[in-house]
Design a protein around this motif. Sequence first.
Motif, mmCIF file in Angstrom:
data_model
loop_
_atom_site.group_PDB
_atom_site.id
_atom_site.type_symbol
_atom_site.label_atom_id
_atom_site.label_comp_id
_atom_site.label_asym_id
_atom_site.label_seq_id
_atom_site.Cartn_x
_atom_site.Cartn_y
_atom_site.Cartn_z
ATOM 1 N N ALA A 78 41.672 29.838 52.161
ATOM 2 C CA ALA A 78 42.680 30.379 53.080
ATOM 3 C C ALA A 78 43.895 30.916 52.320
ATOM 4 O O ALA A 78 44.400 32.008 52.623
ATOM 5 C CB ALA A 78 43.106 29.290 54.060
ATOM 6 N N PHE A 79 44.364 30.179 51.323
ATOM 7 C CA PHE A 79 45.526 30.647 50.554
ATOM 8 C C PHE A 79 45.175 31.823 49.653
ATOM 9 O O PHE A 79 45.987 32.718 49.446
ATOM 10 C CB PHE A 79 46.109 29.496 49.731
ATOM 11 C CG PHE A 79 46.998 28.575 50.519
ATOM 12 C CD1 PHE A 79 48.194 29.038 51.050
ATOM 13 C CD2 PHE A 79 46.650 27.258 50.750
ATOM 14 C CE1 PHE A 79 49.030 28.209 51.783
ATOM 15 C CE2 PHE A 79 47.464 26.416 51.473
ATOM 16 C CZ PHE A 79 48.657 26.890 52.005
ATOM 17 N N ARG A 80 43.953 31.843 49.124
ATOM 18 C CA ARG A 80 43.545 32.978 48.294
ATOM 19 C C ARG A 80 43.453 34.254 49.142
ATOM 20 O O ARG A 80 43.737 35.348 48.657
ATOM 21 C CB ARG A 80 42.209 32.684 47.609
ATOM 22 C CG ARG A 80 42.289 31.692 46.472
ATOM 23 C CD ARG A 80 43.133 32.200 45.314
ATOM 24 N NE ARG A 80 42.532 33.382 44.701
ATOM 25 C CZ ARG A 80 43.147 34.535 44.535
ATOM 26 N NH1 ARG A 80 44.416 34.696 44.931
ATOM 27 N NH2 ARG A 80 42.529 35.560 43.963
ATOM 28 N N ASP A 111 32.694 27.001 44.608
ATOM 29 C CA ASP A 111 32.803 28.395 45.055
ATOM 30 C C ASP A 111 33.968 29.115 44.389
ATOM 31 O O ASP A 111 33.999 30.349 44.340
ATOM 32 C CB ASP A 111 32.983 28.461 46.578
ATOM 33 C CG ASP A 111 31.740 28.012 47.323
ATOM 34 O OD1 ASP A 111 30.683 27.901 46.671
ATOM 35 O OD2 ASP A 111 31.822 27.775 48.542
ATOM 36 N N HIS A 112 34.941 28.350 43.875
ATOM 37 C CA HIS A 112 36.160 28.948 43.327
ATOM 38 C C HIS A 112 36.200 28.867 41.802
ATOM 39 O O HIS A 112 37.213 29.220 41.198
ATOM 40 C CB HIS A 112 37.385 28.237 43.906
ATOM 41 C CG HIS A 112 37.335 28.072 45.393
ATOM 42 N ND1 HIS A 112 37.557 29.117 46.264
ATOM 43 C CD2 HIS A 112 37.047 26.989 46.165
ATOM 44 C CE1 HIS A 112 37.420 28.677 47.512
ATOM 45 N NE2 HIS A 112 37.108 27.404 47.469
ATOM 46 N N ALA A 113 35.109 28.400 41.203
ATOM 47 C CA ALA A 113 35.110 28.148 39.758
ATOM 48 C C ALA A 113 35.333 29.411 38.932
ATOM 49 O O ALA A 113 35.889 29.349 37.827
ATOM 50 C CB ALA A 113 33.801 27.477 39.350
ATOM 51 N N THR A 114 34.920 30.558 39.429
ATOM 52 C CA THR A 114 35.052 31.800 38.662
ATOM 53 C C THR A 114 36.278 32.630 39.050
ATOM 54 O O THR A 114 36.482 33.714 38.516
ATOM 55 C CB THR A 114 33.790 32.666 38.839
ATOM 56 O OG1 THR A 114 33.609 32.954 40.233
ATOM 57 C CG2 THR A 114 32.560 31.933 38.313
ATOM 58 N N ASP A 115 37.084 32.119 39.969
ATOM 59 C CA ASP A 115 38.280 32.842 40.405
ATOM 60 C C ASP A 115 39.402 32.601 39.395
ATOM 61 O O ASP A 115 39.839 31.457 39.213
ATOM 62 C CB ASP A 115 38.693 32.344 41.796
ATOM 63 C CG ASP A 115 39.808 33.187 42.405
ATOM 64 O OD1 ASP A 115 40.567 33.829 41.651
ATOM 65 O OD2 ASP A 115 39.935 33.188 43.645
ATOM 66 N N PRO A 116 39.901 33.630 38.717
ATOM 67 C CA PRO A 116 40.951 33.430 37.710
ATOM 68 C C PRO A 116 42.285 32.986 38.292
ATOM 69 O O PRO A 116 43.163 32.534 37.544
ATOM 70 C CB PRO A 116 41.073 34.815 37.056
ATOM 71 C CG PRO A 116 40.602 35.777 38.104
ATOM 72 C CD PRO A 116 39.517 35.058 38.855
ATOM 73 N N ASP A 117 42.449 33.119 39.604
ATOM 74 C CA ASP A 117 43.703 32.701 40.233
ATOM 75 C C ASP A 117 43.583 31.348 40.932
ATOM 76 O O ASP A 117 44.409 31.008 41.784
ATOM 77 C CB ASP A 117 44.157 33.766 41.231
ATOM 78 C CG ASP A 117 44.692 35.003 40.533
ATOM 79 O OD1 ASP A 117 45.485 34.828 39.577
ATOM 80 O OD2 ASP A 117 44.325 36.116 40.911
ATOM 81 N N VAL A 118 42.554 30.591 40.572
ATOM 82 C CA VAL A 118 42.395 29.216 41.052
ATOM 83 C C VAL A 118 42.172 28.322 39.851
ATOM 84 O O VAL A 118 41.280 28.578 39.030
ATOM 85 C CB VAL A 118 41.207 29.074 42.035
ATOM 86 C CG1 VAL A 118 41.025 27.616 42.437
ATOM 87 C CG2 VAL A 118 41.418 29.942 43.262
ATOM 88 N N PHE A 119 43.001 27.283 39.717
ATOM 89 C CA PHE A 119 42.821 26.333 38.620
ATOM 90 C C PHE A 119 42.610 24.947 39.218
ATOM 91 O O PHE A 119 43.480 24.427 39.919
ATOM 92 C CB PHE A 119 44.029 26.314 37.686
ATOM 93 C CG PHE A 119 43.762 25.540 36.429
ATOM 94 C CD1 PHE A 119 43.300 26.181 35.295
ATOM 95 C CD2 PHE A 119 43.929 24.167 36.403
ATOM 96 C CE1 PHE A 119 43.017 25.460 34.139
ATOM 97 C CE2 PHE A 119 43.641 23.444 35.258
ATOM 98 C CZ PHE A 119 43.192 24.091 34.118
#
Length: 319
Positions: A78-80, A111-119
């Motif tokens: 939701a925040f992304r 699901d978010h492991a490859t998103d560069p804006d999620v740590f």
Amino acid sequence: MDVRELAADARRGRPRAVARLLSLVENAVTAPERAATLREVMAELATGTRKPYSARVIGLTGAPGVGKSTTTGMLIRAFRARGSRVGVLAVDPSSPFTGGALLGDRVRMQDHATDPDVFIRSMASRGHLGGLAWATPQALRVLDAAGCDVILVETVGVGQAEVDVARLADTTLVLLAPGMGDGIQAAKAGILEIADVFVVNKADRDGLQATVRDLRNMVALATAPWRPPIVPTVAAKGEGAEELLAALDKHAAHLEESGEFRRRRLARARDEIEAIALAQIRSRLADPHVDRLEGLAERLLEGAVDPYSAADDLIAALG
């Protein structure tokens, strides 16, 4: 290891540097001999242009099995979708026998492991009670300096009295699930009192209406200006995400308008300073004052001194 270079890379949002700094923080917090490294890390992070405590911190807590990790994943999405950069600190319990931890919370966030804006960082509690790890406050500072707009802090599955997250977060979500307690359970003091927003997850199960009714009865007794909303969700299906975001936004607006936002941030800053000061005092109590402490303990056991006088004696010896 060049801490200055690592800090500069972390401020640029480079995941590898952020991960290494978090490892430094975790190791230094639990190993007093590495305190100088932790001090250097924090000093370097403070030199950036971004103000400390800039990130919005949302805590998620509740009993085991209510769906904290799945709800965290839903909030990340939701925040992304809003374009926010998201950091996650997920605390897992450490074994009281081996000291190890599964660190499995991130499994539900793949699901978010490859998103560069999620740590996403899993942390072991390492025996620390209260639902968090000792290193959580300093890890928050690292993610904040790395440019996260929102930081989600997911606690260990907690009981009624483990409420540390409320002192760390701007907004605290307390998660429940239908069928996990009756009206008497809902009225008990403790974890339910720290909620800024109630999330009744797994709302497709039987007993939803009864759980919501019990929570409404409890919220009706509140005298504070903010009454926690109750948001049903089915996080595994993404249902209720928009309603939950709306409740979070409404609470954020309340914090700003009432001045509570600044009060909470000041309390968090005081807690952070106090914790560091107490840790330094504890380290000074080790050597060379361990013999003095042992002697005072013997005198206390023999009735030759009262505990307050013994404590005064020890503090005076610290200089």
